[in-house]
Enzyme design. Sequence first.
Site: not given
Length: 282
Positions: A15, A96, A98, A117, A143, A193
Amino acid sequence: MRPEIAVRERASLGEGPTWDPAGSRLIWVDILSARIHTYDPVSGRRTVMATEQHVGAAKPRTGGGLVVNLRDGIGLYGPDLATFSWLAYAPVRGRRGNDAVVAPDGALWAGTMRYDEEPGGGNLTRIAPDGAVTEVLSAAVSNGTGWSPDGRFMYYVDSPTRRVDVFDFDADGQQALSRRSFAEIEQGAGFPDGLTVDADGCVWVALWGGGQIRRYTPQGQLDRIVELPVQRPTACAFGGHGLRDLYITTARTGLTRPHPLAGSLLVLPDAGRGLPATPFAG
C-alpha cells in the site's frame, strides 16, 4: 501501456506508494507484515524496515524521517529512522490505520478502518503539524485521498461505497465541504482503493478486486483503463525522473491462488506527469 515489474515481492498488503524527492526513492508499506519498503529506481537499491505495529502509510517529514499511520495512531521516526515517538496515540480495539496523505499545507490526512470493515467503524482525520487531531468524517474503509493541482478540490474514497467523492476544499479553514460523487465504479469492476492526482488534474484510481487502474478527467469522465496482471492493486503514485512513472502497489492477502506477481511493486513507465508530494511539516 503495459505494466512492468519494479520490485518483485510477496507483500501481503502492499500500500501507500509515495515518491520521496529528497531521497530519490519510492516509499511504500506492507500493512499486515508491518514493514516499510523503499526503492531507488536508478540504483535498484531497496530497504525494508519493521514497524512497531501494522502500518497503513509512511510519508516523508520535513527535515528527514517519516510520519506513519499505525494501528493505534500517528507515529514519528527521526531522520536516522532509529528513534520513534507517538504524535497522536488513540487506540481503538479492532481498528487500525489505513491510507494517509499529506495535504498541500503539510498536514497529514489519515484514514482508519476496522479489521472487520464494519460500516462507520473507521474515519478520516486531519493531523496538524503540532499534533492537533480533527475528525473530518466517519467511514467504513477510509482509502485514497488527494487534491487537485490548484488545491480547490479534494478527492476521497470510502471503498464500500464504490465511489470516488469530491469536496470543495477550504485551504484557509482546512475543511472539506459539499461532498458529492465524482465517479462511480460499476458492480463487478472491483472497489476503488488508493488514488493519485496528476498535473493535468486527472484522478488515477486503483480497483481492488478489479485488476485495473483507471484515470478520470477533472470532469469525472473515464478516459483510460490500464489492465494489470494482478487482481488486487491497492494504490498508485507518480515517481522517478520528472514524476512520469506510475508506481502501483498490490496485495495477495485473501487470495487462494494469487498471481505470481501479487504483492509486487509494478510500474507504468512514462504514464503521465505527477504532482510533487508535500512532506509532513510536523
